[in-house]
Motif scaffolding. Structure first.
Motif, PDB file in Angstrom:
ATOM      1  N   ARG A  33      45.931   9.941  39.150  1.00 48.38           N
ATOM      2  CA  ARG A  33      45.401  11.246  39.566  1.00 48.38           C
ATOM      3  C   ARG A  33      45.279  11.327  41.095  1.00 48.38           C
ATOM      4  NH1 ARG A  33      42.880  10.350  34.739  1.00 48.38           N
ATOM      5  NH2 ARG A  33      41.051   9.342  35.630  1.00 48.38           N
ATOM      6  N   GLU A  34      44.918  10.239  41.731  1.00 52.47           N
ATOM      7  CA  GLU A  34      44.828  10.235  43.199  1.00 52.47           C
ATOM      8  C   GLU A  34      46.197  10.446  43.854  1.00 52.47           C
ATOM      9  OE1 GLU A  34      42.246  10.080  45.377  1.00 52.47           O
ATOM     10  OE2 GLU A  34      40.934  10.303  43.634  1.00 52.47           O
ATOM     11  N   PHE A  35      47.231   9.946  43.205  1.00 51.39           N
ATOM     12  CA  PHE A  35      48.582  10.059  43.770  1.00 51.39           C
ATOM     13  C   PHE A  35      49.253  11.384  43.440  1.00 51.39           C
ATOM     14  CE2 PHE A  35      50.399   6.081  45.583  1.00 51.39           C
ATOM     15  CZ  PHE A  35      49.285   5.272  45.491  1.00 51.39           C
ATOM     16  N   LYS A  36      48.709  12.143  42.499  1.00 51.75           N
ATOM     17  CA  LYS A  36      49.379  13.356  42.043  1.00 51.75           C
ATOM     18  C   LYS A  36      49.585  14.376  43.147  1.00 51.75           C
ATOM     19  CE  LYS A  36      48.873  15.158  37.966  1.00 51.75           C
ATOM     20  NZ  LYS A  36      48.297  15.715  36.733  1.00 51.75           N
ATOM     21  N   LYS A  37      48.843  14.249  44.233  1.00 54.01           N
ATOM     22  CA  LYS A  37      48.995  15.197  45.347  1.00 54.01           C
ATOM     23  C   LYS A  37      50.332  15.010  46.071  1.00 54.01           C
ATOM     24  CE  LYS A  37      46.268  12.116  48.223  1.00 54.01           C
ATOM     25  NZ  LYS A  37      44.940  11.869  48.747  1.00 54.01           N
ATOM     26  N   PHE A  38      50.997  13.893  45.830  1.00 55.60           N
ATOM     27  CA  PHE A  38      52.285  13.632  46.472  1.00 55.60           C
ATOM     28  C   PHE A  38      53.422  14.138  45.578  1.00 55.60           C
ATOM     29  CE2 PHE A  38      49.483  10.160  48.001  1.00 55.60           C
ATOM     30  CZ  PHE A  38      49.472  10.504  49.352  1.00 55.60           C
ATOM     31  N   SER A  39      54.379  14.801  46.188  1.00 53.94           N
ATOM     32  CA  SER A  39      55.479  15.388  45.418  1.00 53.94           C
ATOM     33  C   SER A  39      56.286  14.324  44.664  1.00 53.94           C
ATOM     34  CB  SER A  39      56.401  16.185  46.350  1.00 53.94           C
ATOM     35  OG  SER A  39      56.978  15.323  47.316  1.00 53.94           O
ATOM     36  N   ALA A  41      55.051  11.551  43.259  1.00 49.52           N
ATOM     37  CA  ALA A  41      54.185  10.711  42.415  1.00 49.52           C
ATOM     38  C   ALA A  41      54.814  10.395  41.057  1.00 49.52           C
ATOM     39  CB  ALA A  41      52.827  11.377  42.229  1.00 49.52           C
ATOM     40  N   GLN A  64      56.837   7.710  51.308  1.00 43.56           N
ATOM     41  CA  GLN A  64      56.016   8.124  52.449  1.00 43.56           C
ATOM     42  C   GLN A  64      56.826   8.054  53.742  1.00 43.56           C
ATOM     43  OE1 GLN A  64      52.448   5.631  51.974  1.00 43.56           O
ATOM     44  NE2 GLN A  64      51.355   7.537  51.629  1.00 43.56           N
ATOM     45  N   GLU A  67      59.169  11.017  53.797  1.00 47.17           N
ATOM     46  CA  GLU A  67      58.456  12.249  54.154  1.00 47.17           C
ATOM     47  C   GLU A  67      58.191  12.314  55.649  1.00 47.17           C
ATOM     48  OE1 GLU A  67      55.859  13.667  50.296  1.00 47.17           O
ATOM     49  OE2 GLU A  67      54.840  12.584  51.889  1.00 47.17           O
TER      50      GLU A  67
END
Ligand SMILES: [Zn+2]
Length: 112
Positions: A33-39, A41, A64, A67
């Motif tokens: 869930r913490e990583f879900k903010k990254f496209s 993930a 990363q 990006e």
């Protein structure tokens, strides 16, 4: 590095050394869930039964760097899992949190 040091990101080389691999790095749903903010993930988590995941941490670092503008051909990934190869590398997880050690990396900056 770009704004503070004037680095040209398109010329940067990056090497991601040995790390725990997706074969051994089991994490729970909270990490996912913490990583879900990254496209990217979904590309680095492999779901398991029971709600846990295997995480490809080296590949997460790769995304990363991408990006940030580092060219794909300038990123090198060591294909070694520290947990699978704990005879050669320290691995906190392979050592059950008892065997500890450190690994080091060197960075070279050739400024203008
Ligand atoms: Zn492994």
């Amino acid at each position: 590095m770009e704004s503070e040091l004037g680095a040209n990101v398109s010329q940067l080389l990056a090497a991601i050394g040995p790390a725990i691999g997706p074969c051994c790095y089991r994490v729970d749903g909270e990490v996912f869930r913490e990583f879900k903010k990254f496209s990217w993930a979904e590309k680095v988590f492999h779901p398991l039964k029971g709600g846990s995941y295997l995480l490809d941490l080296p590949r997460a670092n790769y995304y990363q760097l991408r990006e940030a503008g580092v060219k794909e051909e300038n990123i090198f990934l060591a294909p070694l899992c520290t947990s699978c190869h704990c005879q050669n590398f320290f691995s906190y997880r392979a050592g059950g949190g008892v065997v500890t050690g450190r690994q080091a990396a060197l960075l070279c900056w050739r400024g203008k």
